[in-house]
Design an enzyme around this catalytic site. Structure first.
Site, PDB file in Angstrom:
ATOM      1  CE  LYS A 229      -0.506   9.577   3.941  1.00  0.00           C
ATOM      2  NZ  LYS A 229      -1.840   9.789   4.179  1.00  0.00           N
ATOM      3  NE  ARG A 264      -1.098  14.883  -1.390  1.00  0.00           N
ATOM      4  CZ  ARG A 264       0.188  14.700  -0.843  1.00  0.00           C
ATOM      5  NH1 ARG A 264       0.435  13.685  -0.274  1.00  0.00           N
ATOM      6  NH2 ARG A 264       1.094  15.955  -0.638  1.00  0.00           N
TER       7      ARG A 264
END
Length: 283
Positions: A229, A264
């Site tokens: 991210k 995830r």
């Protein structure tokens, strides 16, 4: 606070016993424009080869046909189906017992995906963007991940703002569960995701991860998606998402310490080793 006991999931030949260990959800984006791996796996052959490498390390495969990166443009249900359905079919034939999740905000896509072999729905809008999604899940009686997102992918990173980010997200998720239950979805089939990077700035993301224990009393499996991210790129000065593995490993360890049940991830082989160490320490 004692973590509530959550009923296990049984998907194909696998049992998910929440709290026993950290489960890994492998990411397979079959899109041309995803933030990290767009265009790499949008053919059946490429998808099968990628999953073959991930298979020893993942518990769930998450397949998405519409990018939800910041500023992403929406695609039609027909186009999304064209992207995901052939690959779900091919992977179901190749790996009959692999639990497959479809990452979609559209009920029509979800219905078709389940029909060709998907087992779980992963809706980053928590059922808000398509009023038919939650009633469909109630009818199908399949597990669903409900995620918090402020705004929509095209606008979510413009000026995210909260009164109290952790409490605001917790209230949103509690409300989303109530709506889902009213649509006939049993509580034990609902998992939650605070939505790292979805309408959050760097400080918001760090605050969420530092306070994951706040979400425990919701009584639902907790999914975290920190892999590659932007906040990791900012902290580590890594502008390329594929260069963020070490930062991702550190963030995953922090999530496990905070009580995450599922991670995830794009790099399951490396994250699986980090999970084994973190599980040994924190569970």
């Amino acid at each position: 606070m004692t973590k509530p006991v959550i009923k296990p999931w049984l998907i194909r030949d696998r049992q998910f016993i929440w709290g026993d260990r950290t489960y890994l959800m492998g990411v397979l984006n079959v899109t041309p424009d995803s933030f990290s791996d767009g265009g790499k796996f949008n053919s059946c052959d490429a998808a099968i080869k990628q999953v073959e490498q991930m298979l020893p390390y993942i518990d769930i495969l998450d397949i998405g046909g519409e990018s939800t990166r910041p500023n992403a443009e929406a695609v039609s249900a027909a186009e999304e189906c064209d992207r995901v359905l052939p690959i779900i079919k091919a992977l179901r034939d190749a790996y009959p017992q692999l639990p497959i999740s479809v990452d979609t905000m559209k009920a029509s896509v979800a219905k078709e995906a389940i029909a060709v072999g998907a087992d779980i729905l992963n809706d980053v809008s928590a059922g808000r963007f398509d009023p038919e999604m939650l009633p469909l899940v109630g009818k199908l009686q399949v597990p669903i991940f409900l995620m918090h997102m402020q705004g929509e992918p095209r606008t979510m990173q413009l000026k995210p703002h909260y009164r109290h980010v952790v409490q605001d997200i917790k209230q949103f998720l509690n409300d989303a569960i109530l709506v889902a239950k009213a649509c006939g979805i049993p509580k034990h089939l609902i998992a939650i995701d605070p939505g790292i990077g979805f309408g959050k700035n760097l400080e918001h993301n760090l605050e969420i991860i530092k306070n994951l224990s706040v979400f425990q009393d919701i009584g639902a499996p907790l999914l975290l998606g920190v892999s590659r991210k932007t906040f990791i790129g900012k902290l580590c000065d890594r502008p390329e998402p594929s260069d963020r593995l070490l930062g991702t490993i550190a963030a995953c360890g922090a999530c496990i310490a905070g009580g995450a049940d599922i991670l995830r991830v794009h790099d399951p082989k490396e994250i699986a080793e980090a999970c084994r160490v973190s599980d040994a320490i924190y569970r």
